[in-house]
Motif scaffolding. Structure first.
Motif, PDB file in Angstrom:
ATOM      1  N   SER A 125       0.816  -1.224   0.000  1.00 13.29           N
ATOM      2  CA  SER A 125       0.000   0.000   0.000  1.00 13.29           C
ATOM      3  C   SER A 125       0.845   1.267   0.000  1.00 13.29           C
ATOM      4  O   SER A 125       0.395   2.320  -0.468  1.00 13.29           O
ATOM      5  CB  SER A 125      -0.928   0.009   1.212  1.00 13.29           C
ATOM      6  OG  SER A 125      -0.201   0.146   2.428  1.00 13.29           O
ATOM      7  N   THR A 126       2.077   1.153   0.505  1.00  9.29           N
ATOM      8  CA  THR A 126       2.920   2.346   0.568  1.00  9.29           C
ATOM      9  C   THR A 126       3.300   2.853  -0.822  1.00  9.29           C
ATOM     10  O   THR A 126       3.618   4.030  -0.989  1.00  9.29           O
ATOM     11  CB  THR A 126       4.207   2.068   1.373  1.00  9.29           C
ATOM     12  OG1 THR A 126       4.927   0.978   0.757  1.00  9.29           O
ATOM     13  CG2 THR A 126       3.869   1.696   2.804  1.00  9.29           C
TER      14      THR A 126
ATOM     15  N   LEU B  90       2.362   6.644  -0.373  1.00  8.21           N
ATOM     16  CA  LEU B  90       3.514   7.537  -0.255  1.00  8.21           C
ATOM     17  C   LEU B  90       3.937   8.143  -1.597  1.00  8.21           C
ATOM     18  O   LEU B  90       5.006   8.751  -1.688  1.00  8.21           O
ATOM     19  CB  LEU B  90       4.686   6.789   0.388  1.00  8.21           C
ATOM     20  CG  LEU B  90       4.407   6.184   1.775  1.00  8.21           C
ATOM     21  CD1 LEU B  90       5.670   5.578   2.356  1.00  8.21           C
ATOM     22  CD2 LEU B  90       3.820   7.224   2.721  1.00  8.21           C
ATOM     23  N   ASP B  91       3.112   7.958  -2.603  1.00  6.88           N
ATOM     24  CA  ASP B  91       3.404   8.553  -3.911  1.00  6.88           C
ATOM     25  C   ASP B  91       2.871   9.990  -3.929  1.00  6.88           C
ATOM     26  O   ASP B  91       1.654  10.211  -3.892  1.00  6.88           O
ATOM     27  CB  ASP B  91       2.736   7.736  -5.016  1.00  6.88           C
ATOM     28  CG  ASP B  91       3.127   8.214  -6.410  1.00  6.88           C
ATOM     29  OD1 ASP B  91       3.685   9.325  -6.526  1.00  6.88           O
ATOM     30  OD2 ASP B  91       2.865   7.484  -7.377  1.00  6.88           O
TER      31      ASP B  91
ATOM     32  N   TRP C 236      -0.053   9.067   4.428  1.00  6.55           N
ATOM     33  CA  TRP C 236       0.114   8.228   5.617  1.00  6.55           C
ATOM     34  C   TRP C 236      -1.118   8.298   6.511  1.00  6.55           C
ATOM     35  O   TRP C 236      -1.477   7.310   7.185  1.00  6.55           O
ATOM     36  CB  TRP C 236       1.367   8.648   6.398  1.00  6.55           C
ATOM     37  CG  TRP C 236       1.325  10.018   7.017  1.00  6.55           C
ATOM     38  CD1 TRP C 236       1.736  11.187   6.462  1.00  6.55           C
ATOM     39  CD2 TRP C 236       0.842  10.339   8.333  1.00  6.55           C
ATOM     40  NE1 TRP C 236       1.548  12.231   7.335  1.00  6.55           N
ATOM     41  CE2 TRP C 236       1.009  11.742   8.497  1.00  6.55           C
ATOM     42  CE3 TRP C 236       0.300   9.611   9.378  1.00  6.55           C
ATOM     43  CZ2 TRP C 236       0.643  12.406   9.670  1.00  6.55           C
ATOM     44  CZ3 TRP C 236      -0.058  10.260  10.549  1.00  6.55           C
ATOM     45  CH2 TRP C 236       0.107  11.648  10.694  1.00  6.55           C
ATOM     46  N   ARG C 237      -1.804   9.431   6.519  1.00  8.92           N
ATOM     47  CA  ARG C 237      -3.040   9.569   7.313  1.00  8.92           C
ATOM     48  C   ARG C 237      -4.142   8.682   6.737  1.00  8.92           C
ATOM     49  O   ARG C 237      -4.919   8.061   7.480  1.00  8.92           O
ATOM     50  CB  ARG C 237      -3.484  11.032   7.344  1.00  8.92           C
ATOM     51  CG  ARG C 237      -2.481  11.980   8.016  1.00  8.92           C
ATOM     52  CD  ARG C 237      -2.989  13.415   8.016  1.00  8.92           C
ATOM     53  NE  ARG C 237      -1.997  14.361   8.509  1.00  8.92           N
ATOM     54  CZ  ARG C 237      -1.830  14.680   9.796  1.00  8.92           C
ATOM     55  NH1 ARG C 237      -2.607  14.110  10.714  1.00  8.92           N
ATOM     56  NH2 ARG C 237      -0.911  15.549  10.153  1.00  8.92           N
TER      57      ARG C 237
ATOM     58  N   GLY D 212      11.137  -1.662   0.925  1.00  7.40           N
ATOM     59  CA  GLY D 212       9.816  -2.244   1.194  1.00  7.40           C
ATOM     60  C   GLY D 212       9.458  -3.355   0.227  1.00  7.40           C
ATOM     61  O   GLY D 212       8.742  -4.296   0.584  1.00  7.40           O
ATOM     62  N   LEU D 213       9.975  -3.279  -1.012  1.00  2.03           N
ATOM     63  CA  LEU D 213       9.675  -4.317  -2.003  1.00  2.03           C
ATOM     64  C   LEU D 213      10.279  -5.660  -1.605  1.00  2.03           C
ATOM     65  O   LEU D 213       9.732  -6.713  -1.958  1.00  2.03           O
ATOM     66  CB  LEU D 213      10.204  -3.893  -3.375  1.00  2.03           C
ATOM     67  CG  LEU D 213       9.568  -2.622  -3.967  1.00  2.03           C
ATOM     68  CD1 LEU D 213      10.235  -2.258  -5.288  1.00  2.03           C
ATOM     69  CD2 LEU D 213       8.068  -2.825  -4.174  1.00  2.03           C
TER      70      LEU D 213
END
Length: 488
Positions: A182-183, A187-188, A198-199, A323-324
C-alpha cells in the motif's frame, strides 16, 4: 444436557458440581460455516497488527520530512516504544478481564480501542498526540491477542486446533504484505500530498475494523467459559444452536458424545487463583512458554526491524525500495504455517515445534556465515530470509499456540497476555536495539555474532520443547490442562 450433584464441600462462591458434555460436543463438531465465521471475524486481528507495524515502519521516513510532522530519528524510535508499551499494557489488562468477564465482551472492547487509536492517529498534529494515539492502538492490539486466541482455541474442534491457530497467527504477514504494497500508493506524492497519504493509511485500518465489529456480533460467547462461570443454561443454548445449524447445513444428525466433565462453577476467580494456576501448578509449562516466546520474538524482531538497515548498509539498496524486499519475506512467513500447520495436529506438537525451531536456527547460522564472508547479494539474502521464516513463522505461531492451550481454562487469556508481554519486551526492545548497534559498527562479523545469539536461543527452546513439551495434538483443552474449577 447438564446435571447437578450436591456437594458438602462447595463454598459460598462455588456452586454444586455440574456434569457437562459441552467440551466434548464442541470438539466433535465437523468443520462448518460457523467455524469459518470464527476464524474470519476473530483472526483478522493478526492482519491488522501486521498492517499497523509495517505501515508505521514504512512511513517513518515521511514523518521526518518538513512537510509532515517533522519528527527526528530519536522521536521515531520513541513512538515504536510507546506502541509496544501499549500492546503490553493492553494484553495484561484485557487478558485478566477477559478471563474474569468473558471472551465475547472483549471481542468488541479491544477492537473498539484499536479502532479509536488508529482513527485518531490519522489526525495527529504533533509528537505527543501521535505517541498517545499509537499507545491506544497498541493497547487494542495487545488486548485482542488475549481475547481472540483464547476464544479461537475454545471454539475450534481439538483435532484442528493446531493448524487453525498456526494459520491465524501466520496471517500477520498478510497484513504486512498489504502494508508494504500500500505504501507504493500512499507515499506517492503524485497521488497523495506528502502529509495526507500516511493519514489515509491509518484511516483505512479504522474503517475496516468497523466491518469486523459488525461481523463479530454473530460470534457467541465461549460455551466452555460459560460453564465454569455457572451459566450452563446459556452455554447449552449456544451449543444447541451451533449443532442445529450444522445439522441443517450437512443434513446429518450429530451423535451425542459420552464423555462428561465435572465442573464446580464459580462466578469469578481471584487473581491469586489465576496466578497459582499458571505458576504453582505448572512451573515447567511456564518455563516452556517463556523459552518459546522469548526466543522466537528475539529472532523475529532482530531481522524484521533491521532488514532494511542490512539492505541499505551492506548491499546499498536505495531506502525507498527496501519495502519491495518485504513482499517475498512476507509470503514465506504466511506459507510456512499454511503448509506445515496440519502436521502439528498429525505428527505432533513436540516433534514439529522442536523441528521448526531447530531448522530455523540452523538455516540462520548458515545464512549468517554466508553473509559474513560476503557471498550473498540482496536477492539471495532475501531468498534465504524467506526460506528461514517459512519454518520460523510456523515455530513462532506454535509458541502462541502452546501458551494458549497448556494452562487451565480460567487462566488462558492472562497466560497468553503474560507470555506475549515477555516476548514483546525481549524481542521488541532488546533485539532491534542490539542489532541496530551491531549493524552500526559496519562489521559483518559483529552482525553474525548477533545472529548466533538468536541461533542459541532457538536451539535452547527446541531442547526444552523436547524435554518438557506437552502432548496436545487432537486432545481436548480440558485434558491438556484440567480446569481449576474441576478440582474440589
Amino acid at each position: 444436557m447438564e446435571t447437578r450433584e450436591h456437594s458438602a464441600t462447595a463454598g459460598p462462591d462455588v456452586a454444586p458440581p455440574v456434569l457437562t458434555r459441552i467440551p466434548a460436543r464442541m470438539d466433535r463438531l465437523p468443520w462448518s460455516r460457523f467455524h469459518w465465521l470464527v476464524v474470519v471475524a476473530l483472526g483478522i486481528t493478526w492482519i491488522f497488527d501486521g498492517l499497523e507495524v509495517t505501515l508505521k515502519g514504512a512511513i517513518s521516513g515521511v514523518l521526518q520530512e518538513p512537510g509532515t510532522l517533522h519528527f527526528t530519528s530519536a522521536e521515531i524510535g520513541s513512538i515504536t516504544s510507546f506502541y509496544l508499551a501499549g500492546a503490553v499494557s493492553g494484553s495484561l489488562i484485557f487478558g485478566y478481564l477477559t478471563d474474569r468477564l468473558g471472551r465475547s465482551l472483549f471481542f468488541f472492547v479491544t477492537l473498539a480501542v484499536y479502532l479509536c487509536g488508529a482513527f485518531l492517529t490519522a489526525f495527529s498534529w504533533n509528537l505527543w498526540s501521535f505517541i498517545l494515539f499509537r499507545f491506544i492502538t497498541g493497547m487494542g492490539i495487545g488486548g485482542e491477542y488475549a481475547a481472540i486466541n483464547s476464544a479461537i482455541d475454545e471454539l475450534v474442534p481439538a483435532r484442528l486446533r493446531g493448524r487453525i491457530d498456526l494459520i491465524v497467527n501466520g496471517s500477520y504477514w498478510i497484513g504486512a504484505a498489504i502494508g508494504a504494497a500500500s505504501t507504493v500508493i500512499l507515499l506517492d506524492p503524485a497521488i497523495f500530498p506528502v502529509d495526507v497519504g500516511w493519514r489515509v493509511g491509518f484511516g483505512v485500518g479504522a474503517v475496516l475494523s468497523l466491518f469486523i465489529l459488525f461481523l463479530r456480533r454473530h460470534v457467541p460467547e465461549s460455551p466452555r467459559w460459560l460453564v465454569i462461570h455457572g451459566r450452563s443454561d446459556e452455554a447449552e443454548r449456544i451449543v444447541s444452536g451451533i449443532e442445529g445449524q450444522i445439522e441443517k447445513e450437512t443434513g446429518a444428525t450429530l451423535e451425542e458424545p459420552e464423555e462428561t466433565l465435572a465442573i464446580h462453577p464459580r462466578k469469578s476467580f481471584g487473581f491469586g487463583v489465576i496466578i497459582r494456576g499458571m505458576f504453582t501448578l505448572y512451573p515447567k509449562r511456564s518455563l516452556l512458554g517463556l523459552s518459546l516466546m522469548v526466543s522466537q520474538a528475539f529472532l523475529y524482531n532482530a531481522i524484521f526491524f533491521t532488514y532494511a538497515l542490512i539492505l541499505t548498509r551492506f548491499y546499498h539498496v536505495p531506502a525507498g525500495k527496501t519495502g519491495l524486499y518485504l513482499l517475498p519475506f512476507a509470503l514465506g512467513n504466511f506459507c510456512g504455517p499454511l503448509v506445515l500447520g496440519r502436521f502439528f495436529d498429525t505428527i505432533g506438537r513436540r516433534q514439529m515445534i522442536a523441528g521448526t525451531y531447530t531448522v530455523s536456527a540452523l538455516l540462520l547460522a548458515l545464512t549468517g556465515y554466508l553473509f559474513t564472508v560476503d557471498l550473498l547479494t540482496p536477492f539471495s539474502q532475501t531468498a534465504l530470509w524467506t526460506v528461514i521464516f517459512f519454518f520460523a513463522s510456523a515455530a513462532a505461531s506454535s509458541a502462541y499456540l502452546t501458551v494458549s492451550e497448556i494452562f487451565p481454562m480460567e487462566t488462558r487469556a492472562l497466560a497468553i497476555a503474560f507470555f506475549y508481554s515477555l516476548g514483546t519486551g525481549a524481542g521488541g526492545v532488546v533485539a532491534p536495539w542490539l542489532f541496530g548497534t551491531l549493524i552500526g559498527t559496519g562489521s559483518r562479523m559483529a552482525v553474525f555474532y548477533g545472529y548466533l545469539a538468536a541461533v542459541v536461543l532457538m536451539l535452547a527452546a527446541a531442547v526444552i520443547e523436547i524435554r518438557i513439551g506437552v502432548k496436545a495434538e487432537r486432545i481436548s483443552l480440558e485434558k491438556v490442562a484440567e480446569p481449576l474449577s474441576a478440582k474440589k
